[in-house]
Scaffold this motif. Sequence first.
Motif, PDB file in Angstrom:
ATOM      1  N   ILE A  30       0.827  -1.198   0.000  1.00  0.00           N
ATOM      2  CA  ILE A  30       0.000   0.000   0.000  1.00  0.00           C
ATOM      3  C   ILE A  30       0.868   1.257   0.000  1.00  0.00           C
ATOM      4  CG2 ILE A  30      -1.816   1.278   1.184  1.00  0.00           C
ATOM      5  CD1 ILE A  30      -2.719  -1.391   0.005  1.00  0.00           C
ATOM      6  N   SER A  31       0.576   2.164  -0.912  1.00  0.00           N
ATOM      7  CA  SER A  31       1.191   3.488  -0.950  1.00  0.00           C
ATOM      8  C   SER A  31       0.112   4.498  -1.313  1.00  0.00           C
ATOM      9  CB  SER A  31       2.314   3.550  -1.995  1.00  0.00           C
ATOM     10  OG  SER A  31       3.351   2.659  -1.690  1.00  0.00           O
TER      11      SER A  31
ATOM     12  N   LEU B 212      -5.063  -1.499  -6.932  1.00  0.00           N
ATOM     13  CA  LEU B 212      -5.482  -1.636  -5.539  1.00  0.00           C
ATOM     14  C   LEU B 212      -4.270  -1.781  -4.626  1.00  0.00           C
ATOM     15  CD1 LEU B 212      -8.509  -4.077  -5.998  1.00  0.00           C
ATOM     16  CD2 LEU B 212      -8.550  -1.594  -5.835  1.00  0.00           C
ATOM     17  N   LEU B 213      -3.330  -2.641  -5.035  1.00  0.00           N
ATOM     18  CA  LEU B 213      -2.077  -2.786  -4.292  1.00  0.00           C
ATOM     19  C   LEU B 213      -1.112  -1.747  -4.853  1.00  0.00           C
ATOM     20  CD1 LEU B 213      -1.842  -6.677  -4.117  1.00  0.00           C
ATOM     21  CD2 LEU B 213      -2.604  -5.093  -2.332  1.00  0.00           C
ATOM     22  N   THR B 214      -1.261  -0.536  -4.370  1.00  0.00           N
ATOM     23  CA  THR B 214      -0.675   0.626  -5.041  1.00  0.00           C
ATOM     24  C   THR B 214       0.851   0.662  -5.012  1.00  0.00           C
ATOM     25  OG1 THR B 214      -1.252   1.775  -2.987  1.00  0.00           O
ATOM     26  CG2 THR B 214      -2.638   2.171  -4.905  1.00  0.00           C
ATOM     27  N   SER B 215       1.482  -0.087  -4.115  1.00  0.00           N
ATOM     28  CA  SER B 215       2.943  -0.123  -4.121  1.00  0.00           C
ATOM     29  C   SER B 215       3.476  -0.742  -5.407  1.00  0.00           C
ATOM     30  CB  SER B 215       3.461  -0.907  -2.909  1.00  0.00           C
ATOM     31  OG  SER B 215       3.229  -0.191  -1.719  1.00  0.00           O
ATOM     32  N   TYR B 216       2.617  -1.524  -6.082  1.00  0.00           N
ATOM     33  CA  TYR B 216       3.025  -2.161  -7.325  1.00  0.00           C
ATOM     34  C   TYR B 216       2.580  -1.359  -8.547  1.00  0.00           C
ATOM     35  CZ  TYR B 216       3.571  -5.940  -3.984  1.00  0.00           C
ATOM     36  OH  TYR B 216       3.935  -6.683  -2.891  1.00  0.00           O
ATOM     37  N   LEU B 217       2.074  -0.158  -8.327  1.00  0.00           N
ATOM     38  CA  LEU B 217       1.609   0.676  -9.435  1.00  0.00           C
ATOM     39  C   LEU B 217       2.695   0.965 -10.463  1.00  0.00           C
ATOM     40  CD1 LEU B 217      -0.753   2.352 -10.617  1.00  0.00           C
ATOM     41  CD2 LEU B 217       0.065   4.273  -9.236  1.00  0.00           C
ATOM     42  N   PRO B 218       3.963   1.201 -10.066  1.00  0.00           N
ATOM     43  CA  PRO B 218       4.987   1.469 -11.090  1.00  0.00           C
ATOM     44  C   PRO B 218       5.117   0.364 -12.137  1.00  0.00           C
ATOM     45  CG  PRO B 218       5.800   2.129  -8.956  1.00  0.00           C
ATOM     46  CD  PRO B 218       4.498   1.417  -8.709  1.00  0.00           C
TER      47      PRO B 218
END
Length: 330
Positions: free
Chosen positions: A152-153, A277-283
């Motif tokens: 999460i970010s 949703l799992l925003t830490s993996y957005l990149p």
Amino acid sequence: MVIVRWILYVLIVLVAVISGGWAALALWYQAPGGQVVRVVAAVTWVIFVLTVLALIWARRGGVPIAAYVLAYVILLAWWSTIAPSNHREWADDVSRMLAGQVDGDRVTLYNVRNFNWRTDDDYDARWETRSYDLNQLSTADVILSSWGVPGISHALISFGFNDGSHVVFSVEIRRKKGQSFSSIGGFFKQFESTIVAADEHDIIRLRTNVRNETDHLYRLRMDKATMRSLFLAYVQEANELGAKPAFYNTVTSNCVTIVYGMAKRIDPGLPYDYRLLLTSYLPSYLYQVGALDTRYPLAVLTQQGDVTARARATAPSDDFSKAIRTPPEP
């Protein structure tokens, strides 16, 4: 027949546990009255659900099921009456709502936040009116701020202009005074949603220097027309929230899903993905869809984009936006 009965009972238990658990949490967070009332309401509902299951197990026919369905319908009717509002006693940092006026290429933003933060509770509050020429729009960066929760970010979008100025848009919860964020509460109408426009020295420095979060900045590959459309989409969304308040939802209406909805207006073919949703993996999602510079490995972009140390090294009088984008000397 015994197997059929067991299967039916297991299904009823699953439905009751899931629906009853949701209802108990809804009462825990939203039952009218103080904390004691909310706890009593939630516990009473749990006892009611357990009683219904016990009666079903005792073969009391359809009466307990009918009672549960009726009670649940009444609860849903009450739930539907809980409406969002723009008129509460808000925390200082979200006390004003962003509004924008578009006049051709000129956009005027009202209530741009430019606080000077010393601690979370010690700050100089400043709200400003700023004007931007969209013809001078030059960059768009996504900033991910992490506070140590796996996966999460918080995601923010910063728009840069030819004169070196930046404005950051952030979809956030609108907290009431004394209220703290709760990801579970975000499912149960505990917070309204708001869009904050802020100076980078405020909103990024708050996270890196005051809250000790880790921030990464990624330059988006975006042509001027797309940047302009995304900027205006934020303004439109802010104006709509000002006219019609909405609840924040941890999954369906958070800092990334709203941006994704805006981007879908520009590119209807943009795929949905769990990384929204799992925003830490957005990149990795942005890299996959070509929104980042694919000439370099993602690991290199992530390493170069870590602005945390640079932000913490700034003095109050420094050009914060320039400092966090200047790589350290070898």
